[in-house]
Design an enzyme around this catalytic site. Structure first.
Site, mmCIF file in Angstrom:
data_model
loop_
_atom_site.group_PDB
_atom_site.id
_atom_site.type_symbol
_atom_site.label_atom_id
_atom_site.label_comp_id
_atom_site.label_asym_id
_atom_site.label_seq_id
_atom_site.Cartn_x
_atom_site.Cartn_y
_atom_site.Cartn_z
ATOM 1 N N GLY A 249 32.224 35.384 34.478
ATOM 2 C CA GLY A 249 31.291 34.373 34.978
ATOM 3 C C GLY A 249 29.870 34.602 34.483
ATOM 4 N N ASP A 250 29.457 35.858 34.432
ATOM 5 C CA ASP A 250 28.123 36.187 33.909
ATOM 6 C C ASP A 250 28.022 35.803 32.436
ATOM 7 O OD1 ASP A 250 27.952 37.453 36.416
ATOM 8 O OD2 ASP A 250 28.579 39.368 35.559
#
Length: 307
Positions: A249-250
């Site tokens: 997600g990052d």
């Protein structure tokens, strides 16, 4: 300039056991890794792979903090951390048939440390972007994120917030450039159970109505939705073997920023976001530039229409 803020960074000690962990018994490992950890730091690492200039900010201390800085500098990531007396935390990640994480709460950050941190952002301007991501260490006030956002907005800079729950809800009203909850975080945010794209879309739109400029909802192995203005776009994930869900997600946020900064094209930024997130999911650590470039042609985006 792009600044990433990781208030509670870590060294992630990643362990690959020879066999399933047996509690109360001696266990041996096949291999291990020590890597920089923290959501904003992951964003900085991906941005650096994309040759996008950025500076990683946050609190670091002790020998572990020094190791973190050295590893980031080895990857060409620029840093301007605020030093503290307490040790930076170590998080343990157990890899096997299932992923297990054991995360430390982190060091105590004093009020003096907190005030020193703000000096790193004194020169913010309307041309800058601040990415605020991850957990808060002990010692910071409950409203620290909100105070930080207020400070960034007072400088007329843009911000991206990657957090959950009430902190995310409050941040929406401040018009973040991007929010990126996964489906489970979206369910928690609005206290609902969502099943299928038709259920999810109204809540993605609610985040834009509440103030977000763009929103990505990651659906894990089912792809992602992107919300821009009145339009919704969907992309299925590219083919590949899931190796590591940590940091995916990052990486999506890093990919979005890196591409958006170049040309201001939100759809191109969404495509890069998906390539970066998937490339990380298919590796033991974060994706590198060649991994991302290999996946990019496989990403297809279609406009979602109500059926």
């Amino acid at each position: 300039m792009i600044y990433t803020v990781t208030l509670n960074p870590s060294i992630d000690y990643v362990i690959y056991p020879n066999s399933p962990i047996q509690l109360g018994q001696l266990n041996r490992i096949e291999k291990d890794q020590k890597t920089p950890g923290g959501k904003g730091i992951n964003v900085s690492r991906i941005l650096t792979q994309l040759n996008t200039t950025n500076v990683a900010l946050g609190f670091v201390g002790g020998h572990i903090g020094q190791l973190l800085i050295e590893q980031l500098h080895d990857e060409r990531v620029r840093t301007d951390f605020t030093p503290i007396d307490a040790d930076t935390r170590i998080n343990v990640k157990l890899k096997g048939d299932q992923e297990t994480e054991i995360n430390d709460d982190g060091p105590l950050v004093t009020e003096a440390d907190s005030q020193h941190f703000y000096t790193k952002l004194d020169n913010l301007s309307e041309d800058d972007l601040v990415v605020i991501a991850g957990s808060k260490p002990k010692g910071l006030s409950e409203d620290y994120y909100q105070r930080l956002i207020d400070f960034v907005k007072s400088k007329k800079a843009d911000f991206i917030i990657d957090t959950t729950g009430e902190e995310l809800q409050m941040a929406l009203a401040q018009s973040p450039l991007l929010v990126k909850p996964n489906i489970h975080e979206l369910e928690d945010l609005y206290e609902v159970t969502l099943d299928g794209l038709s259920d999810i879309v109204p809540y993605g739109r609610k985040m834009l109505e509440a103030g977000a400029q763009y929103a990505i909802i990651s659906l894990g192995g089912d792809g992602a939705l992107f919300f821009v203005g009145d339009d919704v776009y969907y992309s299925a994930p590219p083919e590949g073997q899931l190796v590591n869900s940590v940091g995916s997600g990052d990486s999506m946020i890093g990919g979005f920023i890196g591409e958006y900064q170049k040309n201001g094209d939100p759809l191109a930024a969404f495509k890069m976001s998906l390539a970066c997130g998937s490339a990380t999911a298919f590796k033991e650590d974060l994706a590198e530039k060649e991994d991302i470039e290999k996946l990019l042609p496989q990403i297809t985006i279609e406009k979602w229409e109500e059926k």
